[in-house]
Design a protein around this motif. Structure first.
Motif, PDB file in Angstrom:
ATOM      1  N   VAL A 156       0.839  -1.203   0.000  1.00  0.00           N
ATOM      2  CA  VAL A 156       0.000   0.000   0.000  1.00  0.00           C
ATOM      3  C   VAL A 156       0.876   1.256   0.000  1.00  0.00           C
ATOM      4  O   VAL A 156       0.593   2.240  -0.708  1.00  0.00           O
ATOM      5  N   ILE A 157       1.957   1.237   0.774  1.00  0.00           N
ATOM      6  CA  ILE A 157       2.866   2.394   0.795  1.00  0.00           C
ATOM      7  C   ILE A 157       3.480   2.605  -0.588  1.00  0.00           C
ATOM      8  O   ILE A 157       3.561   3.740  -1.075  1.00  0.00           O
ATOM      9  N   ALA A 158       3.912   1.507  -1.215  1.00  0.00           N
ATOM     10  CA  ALA A 158       4.469   1.631  -2.570  1.00  0.00           C
ATOM     11  C   ALA A 158       3.421   2.149  -3.542  1.00  0.00           C
ATOM     12  O   ALA A 158       3.717   2.974  -4.422  1.00  0.00           O
ATOM     13  N   LEU A 159       2.184   1.698  -3.406  1.00  0.00           N
ATOM     14  CA  LEU A 159       1.096   2.179  -4.269  1.00  0.00           C
ATOM     15  C   LEU A 159       0.889   3.680  -4.099  1.00  0.00           C
ATOM     16  O   LEU A 159       0.712   4.418  -5.077  1.00  0.00           O
ATOM     17  N   ILE A 160       0.925   4.152  -2.852  1.00  0.00           N
ATOM     18  CA  ILE A 160       0.726   5.585  -2.588  1.00  0.00           C
ATOM     19  C   ILE A 160       1.837   6.397  -3.246  1.00  0.00           C
ATOM     20  O   ILE A 160       1.587   7.408  -3.925  1.00  0.00           O
ATOM     21  N   LEU A 161       3.072   5.963  -3.052  1.00  0.00           N
ATOM     22  CA  LEU A 161       4.204   6.711  -3.611  1.00  0.00           C
ATOM     23  C   LEU A 161       4.139   6.739  -5.133  1.00  0.00           C
ATOM     24  O   LEU A 161       4.400   7.767  -5.760  1.00  0.00           O
ATOM     25  N   PHE A 162       3.790   5.605  -5.727  1.00  0.00           N
ATOM     26  CA  PHE A 162       3.734   5.572  -7.187  1.00  0.00           C
ATOM     27  C   PHE A 162       2.577   6.400  -7.724  1.00  0.00           C
ATOM     28  O   PHE A 162       2.663   6.965  -8.823  1.00  0.00           O
ATOM     29  N   SER A 163       1.491   6.485  -6.963  1.00  0.00           N
ATOM     30  CA  SER A 163       0.331   7.262  -7.419  1.00  0.00           C
ATOM     31  C   SER A 163       0.629   8.749  -7.457  1.00  0.00           C
ATOM     32  O   SER A 163      -0.038   9.505  -8.178  1.00  0.00           O
ATOM     33  N   LEU A 164       1.624   9.200  -6.689  1.00  0.00           N
ATOM     34  CA  LEU A 164       1.887  10.628  -6.588  1.00  0.00           C
ATOM     35  C   LEU A 164       2.542  11.210  -7.839  1.00  0.00           C
ATOM     36  O   LEU A 164       2.550  12.431  -8.008  1.00  0.00           O
ATOM     37  N   ILE A 165       3.104  10.356  -8.699  1.00  0.00           N
ATOM     38  CA  ILE A 165       3.890  10.912  -9.805  1.00  0.00           C
ATOM     39  C   ILE A 165       3.022  11.456 -10.928  1.00  0.00           C
ATOM     40  O   ILE A 165       3.520  12.191 -11.781  1.00  0.00           O
ATOM     41  N   HIS A 166       1.724  11.137 -10.933  1.00  0.00           N
ATOM     42  CA  HIS A 166       0.914  11.479 -12.109  1.00  0.00           C
ATOM     43  C   HIS A 166       0.469  12.934 -12.132  1.00  0.00           C
ATOM     44  O   HIS A 166       0.522  13.591 -13.173  1.00  0.00           O
ATOM     45  N   VAL A 167       0.012  13.449 -10.994  1.00  0.00           N
ATOM     46  CA  VAL A 167      -0.567  14.799 -10.988  1.00  0.00           C
ATOM     47  C   VAL A 167       0.435  15.869 -11.380  1.00  0.00           C
ATOM     48  O   VAL A 167       0.121  16.726 -12.217  1.00  0.00           O
ATOM     49  N   PRO A 168       1.656  15.887 -10.827  1.00  0.00           N
ATOM     50  CA  PRO A 168       2.595  16.942 -11.222  1.00  0.00           C
ATOM     51  C   PRO A 168       3.060  16.834 -12.657  1.00  0.00           C
ATOM     52  O   PRO A 168       3.730  17.728 -13.153  1.00  0.00           O
ATOM     53  N   ILE A 169       2.700  15.733 -13.339  1.00  0.00           N
ATOM     54  CA  ILE A 169       3.039  15.586 -14.749  1.00  0.00           C
ATOM     55  C   ILE A 169       1.842  15.944 -15.622  1.00  0.00           C
ATOM     56  O   ILE A 169       1.928  16.759 -16.535  1.00  0.00           O
ATOM     57  N   ASN A 170       0.698  15.340 -15.314  1.00  0.00           N
ATOM     58  CA  ASN A 170      -0.476  15.514 -16.170  1.00  0.00           C
ATOM     59  C   ASN A 170      -1.038  16.928 -16.116  1.00  0.00           C
ATOM     60  O   ASN A 170      -1.417  17.497 -17.141  1.00  0.00           O
ATOM     61  N   ALA A 171      -1.143  17.490 -14.900  1.00  0.00           N
ATOM     62  CA  ALA A 171      -1.770  18.806 -14.769  1.00  0.00           C
ATOM     63  C   ALA A 171      -0.988  19.900 -15.495  1.00  0.00           C
ATOM     64  O   ALA A 171      -1.576  20.665 -16.275  1.00  0.00           O
ATOM     65  N   PRO A 172       0.341  20.048 -15.297  1.00  0.00           N
ATOM     66  CA  PRO A 172       1.064  21.068 -16.060  1.00  0.00           C
ATOM     67  C   PRO A 172       1.032  20.815 -17.562  1.00  0.00           C
ATOM     68  O   PRO A 172       0.955  21.761 -18.350  1.00  0.00           O
ATOM     69  N   ALA A 173       1.102  19.534 -17.965  1.00  0.00           N
ATOM     70  CA  ALA A 173       1.059  19.243 -19.403  1.00  0.00           C
ATOM     71  C   ALA A 173      -0.273  19.663 -20.005  1.00  0.00           C
ATOM     72  O   ALA A 173      -0.321  20.261 -21.088  1.00  0.00           O
ATOM     73  N   LEU A 174      -1.367  19.381 -19.308  1.00  0.00           N
ATOM     74  CA  LEU A 174      -2.686  19.782 -19.811  1.00  0.00           C
ATOM     75  C   LEU A 174      -2.824  21.300 -19.791  1.00  0.00           C
ATOM     76  O   LEU A 174      -3.470  21.885 -20.662  1.00  0.00           O
ATOM     77  N   SER A 175      -2.207  21.942 -18.820  1.00  0.00           N
ATOM     78  CA  SER A 175      -2.233  23.404 -18.756  1.00  0.00           C
ATOM     79  C   SER A 175      -1.592  24.017 -19.995  1.00  0.00           C
ATOM     80  O   SER A 175      -2.096  24.990 -20.558  1.00  0.00           O
ATOM     81  N   VAL A 176      -0.485  23.438 -20.436  1.00  0.00           N
ATOM     82  CA  VAL A 176       0.190  23.943 -21.632  1.00  0.00           C
ATOM     83  C   VAL A 176      -0.661  23.690 -22.868  1.00  0.00           C
ATOM     84  O   VAL A 176      -0.827  24.556 -23.725  1.00  0.00           O
ATOM     85  N   SER A 177      -1.231  22.495 -22.970  1.00  0.00           N
ATOM     86  CA  SER A 177      -2.049  22.168 -24.134  1.00  0.00           C
ATOM     87  C   SER A 177      -3.287  23.046 -24.219  1.00  0.00           C
ATOM     88  O   SER A 177      -3.731  23.406 -25.307  1.00  0.00           O
ATOM     89  N   CYS A 178      -3.861  23.376 -23.053  1.00  0.00           N
ATOM     90  CA  CYS A 178      -5.084  24.181 -23.029  1.00  0.00           C
ATOM     91  C   CYS A 178      -4.796  25.674 -22.968  1.00  0.00           C
ATOM     92  O   CYS A 178      -5.725  26.478 -22.966  1.00  0.00           O
ATOM     93  N   ASN A 179      -3.501  26.042 -22.865  1.00  0.00           N
ATOM     94  CA  ASN A 179      -3.150  27.455 -22.760  1.00  0.00           C
ATOM     95  C   ASN A 179      -3.894  28.104 -21.596  1.00  0.00           C
ATOM     96  O   ASN A 179      -4.479  29.177 -21.729  1.00  0.00           O
ATOM     97  N   LYS A 180      -3.877  27.438 -20.463  1.00  0.00           N
ATOM     98  CA  LYS A 180      -4.637  27.890 -19.306  1.00  0.00           C
ATOM     99  C   LYS A 180      -3.765  27.801 -18.067  1.00  0.00           C
ATOM    100  O   LYS A 180      -3.176  26.757 -17.785  1.00  0.00           O
ATOM    101  N   GLU A 181      -3.691  28.893 -17.339  1.00  0.00           N
ATOM    102  CA  GLU A 181      -2.961  28.891 -16.081  1.00  0.00           C
ATOM    103  C   GLU A 181      -3.770  28.145 -15.018  1.00  0.00           C
ATOM    104  O   GLU A 181      -4.979  28.330 -14.908  1.00  0.00           O
ATOM    105  N   ILE A 182      -3.080  27.309 -14.255  1.00  0.00           N
ATOM    106  CA  ILE A 182      -3.764  26.542 -13.220  1.00  0.00           C
ATOM    107  C   ILE A 182      -3.041  26.706 -11.896  1.00  0.00           C
ATOM    108  O   ILE A 182      -1.895  27.159 -11.841  1.00  0.00           O
ATOM    109  N   ASP A 183      -3.730  26.331 -10.852  1.00  0.00           N
ATOM    110  CA  ASP A 183      -3.156  26.290  -9.519  1.00  0.00           C
ATOM    111  C   ASP A 183      -2.870  24.823  -9.194  1.00  0.00           C
ATOM    112  O   ASP A 183      -3.784  24.029  -9.029  1.00  0.00           O
ATOM    113  N   MET A 184      -1.576  24.460  -9.156  1.00  0.00           N
ATOM    114  CA  MET A 184      -1.220  23.068  -8.908  1.00  0.00           C
ATOM    115  C   MET A 184      -1.791  22.576  -7.587  1.00  0.00           C
ATOM    116  O   MET A 184      -2.235  21.419  -7.467  1.00  0.00           O
TER     117      MET A 184
END
Length: 885
Positions: A402-430
């Protein structure tokens, strides 16, 4: 989870590309953004230009979206202005209230976005089938599966446990698909209101499938193949989702979003490649309905379709990439076409019909009619969790996973959200996006053990580029996905296994290639070896062992790179070109310091940098000894730690041993410079230990160390000069001020000009200042120069973070502004009651006109003084290898 292949989906520009070029993305929505965000920062681009380019290149877009719209992704089709001229529409608009009118506009906009909504819902079903049937290990077989051969049992094991038993409920695949859809629906509803994006699409976190299977092994080994095992497993699913949500929320609520970027890049890439291997292997197992291994060759005829479909898709992707065609919907359409094409092959007789090609039937799958058989069709996902039957022993054993699952789950948001922000040309609050992920995962976990979910990058971009956007259309996606929850799993029995197998195989190969092949040349040899190690361990021993290997690899990489690539000894040089700020020395003292035999050339300055630890102790101590031996018989060694970031206990003790060994190298005195008044960056009281040694000094900065070294060089040749300086300072207390002023100037004047000093002093006027008085302000006109006879001054640079310098007795200040007419470069304030002898501009003009011989004295003093100042400032070149600003 992204469906299109790595050759077709056009998403983000790469930083190393021109603004008009584009980079293609992978088949799994987190992976391309993950890797490219680890290696580079994306450049902001206009989505409007992306759409125009897509239209020119043949890309497919539904609706029209302008990059300058305030509400990104809102379709222009069907807006009220389209009804202009329609009397019925005008009448309808007059009858509605403003609130209803606004909601009516939202409904019309959502209706115009129907193609985009349908496209995403189809994606959800297409992704849910292969991954939904993969949540439970293949060895936990459904009622339609035959008992696994003994030759296969070695392959279905986890830490020695052989998984071979019946699933306690009928319709295992149906249950998994509903679990996927439930998590996706919850995420879609939460992100609609909590996310800052208008075109967000949620998805179950499919990359966590290896963790789900590992948890299943642990639970079944503890409880057996009973319904109670599902209760424990669903508890673990829900608890892990809640914990993931809490971590996301706490990070976002405390503004700690950037902490997620500190994962070692090569460790993440290795995990991504390992997960690719696992997903590809799962795809083959799902297709053949057997375990991965040699025995799978007995069902090789079932593997021919997915391999064939994959090869064709790779060929089409390569063709599209080579010809420069941008076909973002090629892969989705291709995957959707697999089912009708497969039925066509059966109808044409090219493939003989065999039930093994298809998933088991949902209805009639039970061996007997009971309540469990009826409940699994719809409500089992909500009713399986029973706290009374949870095995807490299995829960305890699952904590590392479960601890390994939690740590691995954390890597997606700081990647997906900024990438989508660039694609959408929209400033976001991380931090807002982190909180949104926290809400969605907590809600999912509370709902009877729901799985983790996240913002799907690729689906969101495709949805937006197809004209989707806005809360109403987002709710429509959630509603239609909920309809799939009720009726979608029934479709599974009509889908060929090769469709799910092809998609899983394609995704797995993409992940593996990005983790291993595309990393070539972007990591050094040791890091790349670590990537392969993680991939291999994950494939052989599972995700937990891989993450442990990743942590070990990260530590070893840091140690090796610190030793190989970061030189602890930044540089070494003699003190021949270095000058301290002690300008008020006598001519005899300067003669000693400038000598090629007894002067500053007998000082060696060695500068260290980085982290000093057990891994480089031997290297930097032996290098220091070598530098000293190869130098011109230094008498004084200055070791500068200003650029050192940290010192561990091993390095601190090695430094103490090094100091004790310096006399054997011919060094009479050593000076250690921590670079701050806080001492050395270590727990050991190194400053006190060094100062307690004979012939050793500790100074806060390099200038102070140079002053001590110069004084010691003078004392080695003529100690009386330093003694005379002390006696002079005592004698000056009762000395006549005019004679004192002459003596102070004599230290700065060449010997042949000494006879003119009394005449020069006669032009000076005595002025007194109290403590706190301002002598002059920065940027004021330089109307006078002054000699500090007694007291103390401090010069400060305004707006320079408090930069200041103390002015000692005997200093001549303001002379350059007086001669050149420039403005003051600093503000000078009296630190105590002070006596100055002042040369005004009128007096200076008179001297130049009537007594030019005396005027030459000031020129001589100013020139020599500026040379000393510039030489002292040039020490910064050694410290920073750049000219001072």
């Amino acid at each position: 989870m992204m469906l299109p292949s790595d050759e077709e989906i056009l998403l983000l520009p790469s930083p190393d590309e021109s603004p008009g070029s584009r980079r293609r993305r992978s088949s799994v929505h987190t992976i391309r953004p993950t890797l490219h965000s680890l290696r580079e920062e994306p450049r902001l681009t206009s989505l409007g230009s992306f759409r125009e380019d897509s239209k020119r290149k043949g890309g497919v877009c539904y609706g029209s979206v302008d990059g300058d719209d305030e509400a990104f992704g809102e379709a222009r089709l069907g807006q009220p202005e389209d009804l202009e001229g329609s009397s019925q529409a005008d009448e309808l608009g007059r009858r509605r209230s403003p609130l209803l009118n606004r909601h009516w506009d939202d409904v019309r906009a959502a209706t115009s976005q129907f193609p985009a909504i349908i496209l995403i819902v189809i994606f959800h079903l297409m992704v849910g089938v292969p991954f939904g049937v993969s949540y439970f290990p293949i060895g936990w077989r459904s009622a339609s599966q035959s008992t696994i051969d003994a030759s296969e049992q070695d392959q279905i094991s986890n830490d020695g446990f052989v998984m071979d038993g019946p699933f306690p409920l009928p319709g295992k695949e149906e249950l998994g698909i509903r679990m996927f859809l439930l998590s996706t629906i919850i995420g879609q509803l939460v992100f609609t209101w909590a996310s800052g994006f208008d075109s967000c699409i949620a998805l179950q976190m499919v990359e966590n499938v290896p963790f789900f299977q590992t948890l299943a092994y642990i639970v079944v080994e503890e409880q057996g193949y009973v319904k109670e095992a599902l209760s424990t497993l669903f508890f673990l699913f829900g608890a892990s989702s809640i914990l993931v949500g809490l971590v996301f929320y706490l990070l976002g609520n405390n503004g700690l979003g950037k902490i997620l970027y500190f994962f070692p890049s090569h460790v993440l890439v290795g995990c991504i490649g390992g997960i690719g291997v696992f997903i590809a292997k799962t795809g083959l197992e799902v297709t053949s309905n057997s375990l991965f291994g040699v025995q799978m060759m007995e069902k090789f005829h079932l593997l021919i379709p997915p391999f064939s479909f994959e090869i064709v898709l790779r060929f089409l992707s390569h063709w599209a990439h080579k010809t420069g065609r941008r076909l973002p919907l090629l892969s989705p359409i291709y995957f959707l076409s697999i089912t009708p094409v497969f039925y066509g092959l059966i109808a044409s007789g090219l493939i003989s019909y065999d039930q093994e090609y298809f998933f088991p039937k949902v209805i009639g799958d039970c061996s007997n009619e009971d309540d469990d058989c009826q409940s699994v069709s719809l409500w089992a996902v909500f009713t399986l969790l029973d706290f009374k039957t949870v095995s807490w022993n299995a829960v305890a054993q699952s904590v590392p996973t479960v601890i390994a699952l939690i740590l691995f789950s954390l890597i997606h948001v700081p990647i997906n959200a900024p990438a989508l922000s660039v694609s959408c040309n929209k400033e976001i609050d991380m931090n807002q996006e982190l909180r949104a992920h926290g809400y969605s995962n907590v809600v999912s976990g509370i709902c009877a053990g729901g799985l983790q979910n996240y913002l799907a990058y690729t689906q969101s971009v495709i949805y937006s580029s197809s004209g989707g956007g806005g809360k109403v259309s987002s709710l429509a996606v959630a509603f239609l996905t909920a309809c799939l929850f009720f009726v979608g799993p029934k479709v599974v029995q009509f889908l060929p296994r090769c469709m799910a197998g092809t998609l899983l195989l394609h995704c797995g190969v993409d992940l593996f290639m990005e983790g291993v092949w595309e990393s070539v040349g972007t990591y050094d040899y040791f890091e790349y070896t670590g990537i392969w190690l993680i991939v291999t361990i994950m494939a052989m021993f599972g995700i937990e062992a891989a993450l442990i290997a990743g942590a070990v690899t990260a530590l070893l990489t840091y140690v090796v790179q610190s030793v190989q690539h970061v030189k602890s000894v930044r540089g070494a040089m003699t003190g021949a070109t270095l000058r301290s700020s002690s300008y008020n020395r006598s001519m005899d003292e300067f003669a000693i310091l400038d000598s090629d035999v007894t002067g500053r050339i007998r000082i060696i300055v060695i500068q260290l940098q980085g982290h000093l630890f057990f891994g480089n102790v031997t290297g930097f101590t032996s290098e220091i000894s070598r530098r000293i031996l190869n130098s011109a018989q230094p008498l004084i060694a200055i070791i500068d730690f200003s650029l050192v970031l940290g010192i561990d206990s091993s390095a601190a003790k090695a430094i103490m041993k090094l100091q004790a060994s310096l006399p054997s190298l011919g060094v009479k005195s050593s000076v250690f410079v921590p670079g701050t008044d806080q001492g050395f960056p270590c727990e050991l009281p190194l400053s006190q230990e060094l100062q307690g040694s004979s012939g050793c000094h500790v100074c806060n900065d390099l200038d102070e160390a140079l002053i001590i070294a110069e004084d010691q060089l003078i004392s080695f040749v003529n100690p009386r000069l330093l003694e005379d300086k002390v006696r002079d300072s005592v004698r000056r207390v009762g000395q006549d001020e005019i004679d004192l002023a002459v003596d102070l100037l004599r230290q700065k004047c060449p010997p042949h000009e000494s006879r003119l000093l009394p005449r020069f002093v006669s032009y000076l006027k005595r002025q007194t200042y109290c403590r706190g008085d301002t002598i002059w302000k920065q940027n004021s006109v330089g109307e006078f120069a002054c000699l500090l006879v007694s007291g103390a001054l401090i010069a400060r640079l305004e707006n320079e973070a408090g930069t200041s310098e103390e002015v000692s007795v005997g200093s001549l200040i303001g002379e350059s502004s007086l001669i050149s007419g420039a403005h003051r470069q600093s503000t000078v304030v009296a630190m105590e009651d002070t006596v100055l002898y002042v040369l005004s501009r009128d007096s200076w003009l008179a001297i130049k006109k009537t007594d030019p011989e005396v005027a030459q004295v000031l020129y001589e003093i100013t020139t020599r003084y500026l040379i000393l100042r510039v030489s002292h400032v040039s020490n910064r070149i050694f410290e920073t290898r750049c000219l001072p600003i």
